[in-house]
Design an enzyme around this catalytic site. Structure first.
Site, short mmCIF file in Angstrom:
data_model
loop_
_atom_site.label_atom_id
_atom_site.label_comp_id
_atom_site.label_asym_id
_atom_site.label_seq_id
_atom_site.Cartn_x
_atom_site.Cartn_y
_atom_site.Cartn_z
N GLY A 1 0.70 -1.20 -0.01
CA GLY A 1 -0.02 -0.07 0.13
C GLY A 1 0.98 1.40 0.06
N CYS A 2 1.95 1.32 0.90
CA CYS A 2 2.87 2.42 0.93
C CYS A 2 3.51 2.65 -0.54
CB CYS A 2 3.84 2.49 2.01
SG CYS A 2 2.77 2.05 3.57
N THR A 3 3.80 1.68 -1.17
CA THR A 3 4.61 1.75 -2.40
C THR A 3 3.69 2.47 -3.37
OG1 THR A 3 6.03 -0.21 -1.99
CG2 THR A 3 5.75 0.62 -4.23
#
Length: 195
Positions: free
Chosen positions: A43-45
């Site tokens: 998700g952060c990527t």
């Protein structure tokens, strides 16, 4: 948590380029400050890639984008280089900015209460007042919604993330492809003989 209308707390954090960065470094600019849990996680990527892809559009709207996590500067550099990210990543291992903005605390993950970074985004105007707060962010389409607000529109008017649309189109064509191949391989049925 900091609310819309509040004065944005200043901070000074080390960036992936090794420089100390704070709100005072961007006079006359809107600052999009987003907090995320961890470098190089799915998700952060996707979130960092979406903000990086939109950097030119944010710049045209007079805004800069800063991502903040607890990761070290070295880890930020590896994350940036691995995915060719353009967004500035700030290291906050001591939770200074996290706590100032209320982006760290109790949250629910997979039905369990845990303590950690609350994925959130703050749009800070040139007057250093918080214009909009997103808390408990859902990643897909988020960067587009933030850009719509920075441009003076409504977050609900934001178009769907282009990445999702392309994935959807790719999935549809992939689903059709086997059916076409199967039809091509199926032998033609002989015409019925008259009796």
């Amino acid at each position: 948590m900091v609310n819309a209308g509040d004065r944005a707390p200043d901070f000074s954090l080390e960036s992936d380029s090794g420089k100390e960065v704070g709100l005072a470094d961007f006079p006359g600019k809107t600052v999009v400050l987003y907090f995320y849990p961890k470098d190089d996680t799915p998700g952060c990527t996707r979130e960092a890639q979406a903000f990086s892809a939109g950097l030119d559009a944010f710049a045209e709207a007079g805004a800069v984008v800063l991502g903040v996590s607890r990761d070290s500067v070295d880890r930020h550099r590896k994350f940036r280089d691995k995915y060719d990210l353009g967004v500035t990543l700030l290291s906050d291992p001591d939770l200074v900015a996290h706590n100032a903005y209320g982006a760290y605390g109790e949250k629910t993950m997979y039905g369990k209460k845990v303590t950690g970074t609350i994925r959130s985004t703050f749009i800070i105007g040139p007057d250093r007042k918080v214009k909009h707060v997103f808390s408990g962010v859902k990643v897909d389409g988020h960067a587009d919604a933030v850009l719509a607000l920075v441009r003076g529109g409504d977050a609900h008017e934001a178009p769907p993330a282009r990445r999702d649309a392309s994935k959807s189109a790719a999935a549809k064509s992939a689903a059709k492809a086997p059916a076409k191949k199967a039809a091509a391989k199926a032998p033609a049925k002989p015409a019925a003989k008259p009796r």
